[in-house]
Motif scaffolding. Sequence first.
Motif, PDB file in Angstrom:
ATOM      1  N   GLY A 294       0.909  -1.093   0.082  1.00 40.55           N
ATOM      2  CA  GLY A 294       0.144  -0.090   0.108  1.00 40.55           C
ATOM      3  C   GLY A 294       0.946   1.170  -0.126  1.00 40.55           C
ATOM      4  O   GLY A 294       1.357   1.482   0.959  1.00 40.55           O
ATOM      5  N   ALA A 295       0.633   2.047  -0.988  1.00 40.58           N
ATOM      6  CA  ALA A 295       1.617   3.212  -1.260  1.00 40.58           C
ATOM      7  C   ALA A 295       0.577   4.339  -1.119  1.00 40.58           C
ATOM      8  O   ALA A 295       0.976   5.300  -1.779  1.00 40.58           O
ATOM      9  CB  ALA A 295       2.429   3.139  -2.630  1.00 40.58           C
TER      10      ALA A 295
ATOM     11  N   VAL B 223      -0.919  -1.924   4.619  1.00 39.80           N
ATOM     12  CA  VAL B 223      -1.349  -0.498   4.623  1.00 39.80           C
ATOM     13  C   VAL B 223      -1.996  -0.232   3.236  1.00 39.80           C
ATOM     14  O   VAL B 223      -2.138   0.950   2.843  1.00 39.80           O
ATOM     15  CB  VAL B 223      -0.315   0.472   5.025  1.00 39.80           C
TER      16      VAL B 223
ATOM     17  N   GLN C 264      -8.634  -5.613   1.333  1.00 38.91           N
ATOM     18  CA  GLN C 264      -7.494  -6.508   0.971  1.00 38.91           C
ATOM     19  C   GLN C 264      -6.876  -7.470   2.259  1.00 38.91           C
ATOM     20  O   GLN C 264      -6.415  -8.275   1.912  1.00 38.91           O
ATOM     21  CB  GLN C 264      -6.309  -5.785   0.520  1.00 38.91           C
TER      22      GLN C 264
ATOM     23  N   ALA D 232      -6.530  -1.656   9.934  1.00 42.22           N
ATOM     24  CA  ALA D 232      -7.918  -1.354   9.995  1.00 42.22           C
ATOM     25  C   ALA D 232      -8.468  -2.981   9.554  1.00 42.22           C
ATOM     26  O   ALA D 232      -8.112  -3.726   8.985  1.00 42.22           O
ATOM     27  CB  ALA D 232      -8.383  -0.495   8.761  1.00 42.22           C
TER      28      ALA D 232
HETATM   29  P1  NDP Z   1      -4.922   5.417   0.421  1.00 36.05           P
HETATM   30  O1  NDP Z   1      -6.214   5.423  -0.613  1.00 36.05           O
HETATM   31  O2  NDP Z   1      -4.102   6.631   0.583  1.00 36.05           O
HETATM   32  O3  NDP Z   1      -3.990   4.345   0.206  1.00 36.05           O
HETATM   33  C1  NDP Z   1      -4.196   2.869  -0.154  1.00 36.05           C
HETATM   34  C2  NDP Z   1      -3.006   2.295  -1.119  1.00 36.05           C
HETATM   35  O4  NDP Z   1      -3.653   0.813  -1.061  1.00 36.05           O
HETATM   36  C3  NDP Z   1      -3.149   2.822  -2.517  1.00 36.05           C
HETATM   37  O5  NDP Z   1      -1.640   3.027  -2.807  1.00 36.05           O
HETATM   38  C4  NDP Z   1      -3.636   1.892  -3.153  1.00 36.05           C
HETATM   39  O6  NDP Z   1      -3.341   1.807  -4.486  1.00 36.05           O
HETATM   40  C5  NDP Z   1      -3.371   0.457  -2.475  1.00 36.05           C
HETATM   41  N1  NDP Z   1      -4.190  -0.476  -2.949  1.00 36.05           N
HETATM   42  C6  NDP Z   1      -5.547  -0.389  -3.122  1.00 36.05           C
HETATM   43  N2  NDP Z   1      -6.215  -1.588  -3.399  1.00 36.05           N
HETATM   44  C7  NDP Z   1      -4.988  -2.379  -3.833  1.00 36.05           C
HETATM   45  C8  NDP Z   1      -4.747  -3.542  -4.171  1.00 36.05           C
HETATM   46  N3  NDP Z   1      -5.930  -4.279  -4.752  1.00 36.05           N
HETATM   47  N4  NDP Z   1      -3.461  -4.055  -4.444  1.00 36.05           N
HETATM   48  C9  NDP Z   1      -2.455  -3.253  -3.995  1.00 36.05           C
HETATM   49  N5  NDP Z   1      -2.527  -2.171  -3.539  1.00 36.05           N
HETATM   50  C10 NDP Z   1      -3.827  -1.641  -3.286  1.00 36.05           C
HETATM   51  O7  NDP Z   1      -5.338   4.960   1.741  1.00 36.05           O
HETATM   52  P2  NDP Z   1      -4.671   5.331   3.236  1.00 36.05           P
HETATM   53  O8  NDP Z   1      -3.182   5.347   3.295  1.00 36.05           O
HETATM   54  O9  NDP Z   1      -5.234   6.678   3.849  1.00 36.05           O
HETATM   55  O10 NDP Z   1      -5.090   4.205   4.147  1.00 36.05           O
HETATM   56  C11 NDP Z   1      -4.298   3.196   4.422  1.00 36.05           C
HETATM   57  C12 NDP Z   1      -5.147   2.169   5.381  1.00 36.05           C
HETATM   58  O11 NDP Z   1      -4.929   2.689   6.560  1.00 36.05           O
HETATM   59  C13 NDP Z   1      -6.644   1.690   5.147  1.00 36.05           C
HETATM   60  O12 NDP Z   1      -6.929   0.583   5.415  1.00 36.05           O
HETATM   61  C14 NDP Z   1      -7.199   2.784   6.435  1.00 36.05           C
HETATM   62  O13 NDP Z   1      -8.483   2.100   6.510  1.00 36.05           O
HETATM   63  C15 NDP Z   1      -6.136   2.851   7.433  1.00 36.05           C
HETATM   64  N6  NDP Z   1      -6.348   3.846   8.428  1.00 36.05           N
HETATM   65  C16 NDP Z   1      -6.231   3.199   9.745  1.00 36.05           C
HETATM   66  C17 NDP Z   1      -6.355   4.546  10.622  1.00 36.05           C
HETATM   67  C18 NDP Z   1      -6.129   4.127  12.089  1.00 36.05           C
HETATM   68  O14 NDP Z   1      -6.048   4.974  12.831  1.00 36.05           O
HETATM   69  N7  NDP Z   1      -6.270   2.627  12.352  1.00 36.05           N
HETATM   70  C19 NDP Z   1      -6.701   5.926  10.372  1.00 36.05           C
HETATM   71  C20 NDP Z   1      -6.488   6.165   8.837  1.00 36.05           C
HETATM   72  C21 NDP Z   1      -6.488   5.196   7.900  1.00 36.05           C
HETATM   73  P3  NDP Z   1      -3.395   2.926  -5.629  1.00 36.05           P
HETATM   74  O15 NDP Z   1      -2.708   3.815  -5.429  1.00 36.05           O
HETATM   75  O16 NDP Z   1      -3.478   2.034  -6.979  1.00 36.05           O
HETATM   76  O17 NDP Z   1      -4.990   3.050  -5.579  1.00 36.05           O
END
Ligand code: NDP
Length: 397
Positions: free
Chosen positions: A8-9, A79, A84, A103
């Motif tokens: 996750g980037a 992340v 996923q 999460a």
């Molecule tokens: P973003 O949307 O900024 O990033 C998500 C990343 O995951 C993107 O790089 C995306 O790729 C990638 N991704 C999505 N689907 C896939 C896939 N099928 N295969 C590979 N990579 C994938 O989200 P955030 O960084 O803001 O959040 C990340 C996580 O953190 C989430 O699960 C969120 O719920 C959690 N979170 C938890 C908090 C806490 O306090 N516990 C608070 C905030 C967030 P692409 O760029 O191609 O879309």
Amino acid sequence: MSKVLIIGAGGVGQVVTHKCVQRRDIFSEITLASRTKAKCDTIAAQLDGSIRTARVDADNVPELVALIKQVQPKLVINVALPYQDLHIMDACLETGVDYLDTANYEPLDTARFEYSWQWAYQDRFKEKGIMALLGSGFDPGVTNVYTALAAKKYLDVVEEIDIIDANAGSHGQPFATNFNPEINIREVTATCRHWENGQFVESAPLATKRVFDFPEGIGPMNIYRLYHEEMESIVRHIPTIKKAQFWMTFSDNYLKHLEVLQNVGMTRIDEVEFGGQKIVPIQFLKALLPDPGSLGPLTKGKTCIGVIARGTKDGKRKQVYIYNICDHEACYKEVQSQAISYTTGVPAVVGAIMMLTGKWHGQGVWNMEQFDPELFLEVLGPMGLPTVVVEGEWPEL
Ligand code: NDP
């Protein structure tokens, strides 16, 4: 010294990668993989290319397994998005590698927030001799650890908790979310649930409003009750808790936009027919809204996330407020992200450090409050998120 694979980037992935690079004593080799490899490469460029990058579809278990076999990490830090989680856990099971996320799993077609799906991996993780640490962000994550600290050090019996999350920052945009808009809007529009006398009680989303006077110059802000996943695991593992509520600040402006978007159907998560093809309105909305990453340089102000725990100590009623204050601009200066991604990414890395150093260890599936909170907080402060503990009295919420 361990190899780690980060998946996750996005906003959080950026912070996790920066912070792992700061701790080369623990993370000897870092691979960042995501759906769009270019995003991994952008983060790698910020770090002078000192990490490896890869492309992976984390919904595809064989692809994940092949990547894990190639990288051979000791731990996978997930992340990516909540959708996923189970696929990445399956790949960890197949390859015998430890797992961490921030999460709980959510099915794409229903906004249900619960640990049942991930807790169902308990026996399989145990049999394989590997560990999964669930919810190692801030909330869930540090809020679970703060509750465990209240139970360990400040109260003999914890009876009530109020988890209060304030974003007192401002980004100057008409409407934007601080993390993934789809995940954020699904969460805040879900039916509210809070724990009372042994069961979850439902109410309308954001229908219960209070004013809370936040510390350290932030002052009074409106807070709204909503369901948050950490309540489910905390009340299970600290069963003396009779009442648990989660509160979050929202500006009038945010709520006004959200209400209109809901009323016109833009927050729907089911498919609708448009121009001869099927689209999911909330996914279309995400494409229109500012990328949370773009808010980094614009956001000013602070976050204050913490737990008020109430109960008894030596037979007397006692309350303790445990919280962290984080500054958006300071975060951006350090890792080029705002405080919401920072407060999630740093605890993910601290959770990883706990696992890789063996300070927190065990086989099976674990939540944060099940381990020694002090070991975690000793590392969290120096990594950028210091803890404040105040004993006193706060009005019932
Ligand atoms: P973003 O949307 O900024 O990033 C998500 C990343 O995951 C993107 O790089 C995306 O790729 C990638 N991704 C999505 N689907 C896939 C896939 N099928 N295969 C590979 N990579 C994938 O989200 P955030 O960084 O803001 O959040 C990340 C996580 O953190 C989430 O699960 C969120 O719920 C959690 N979170 C938890 C908090 C806490 O306090 N516990 C608070 C905030 C967030 P692409 O760029 O191609 O879309």
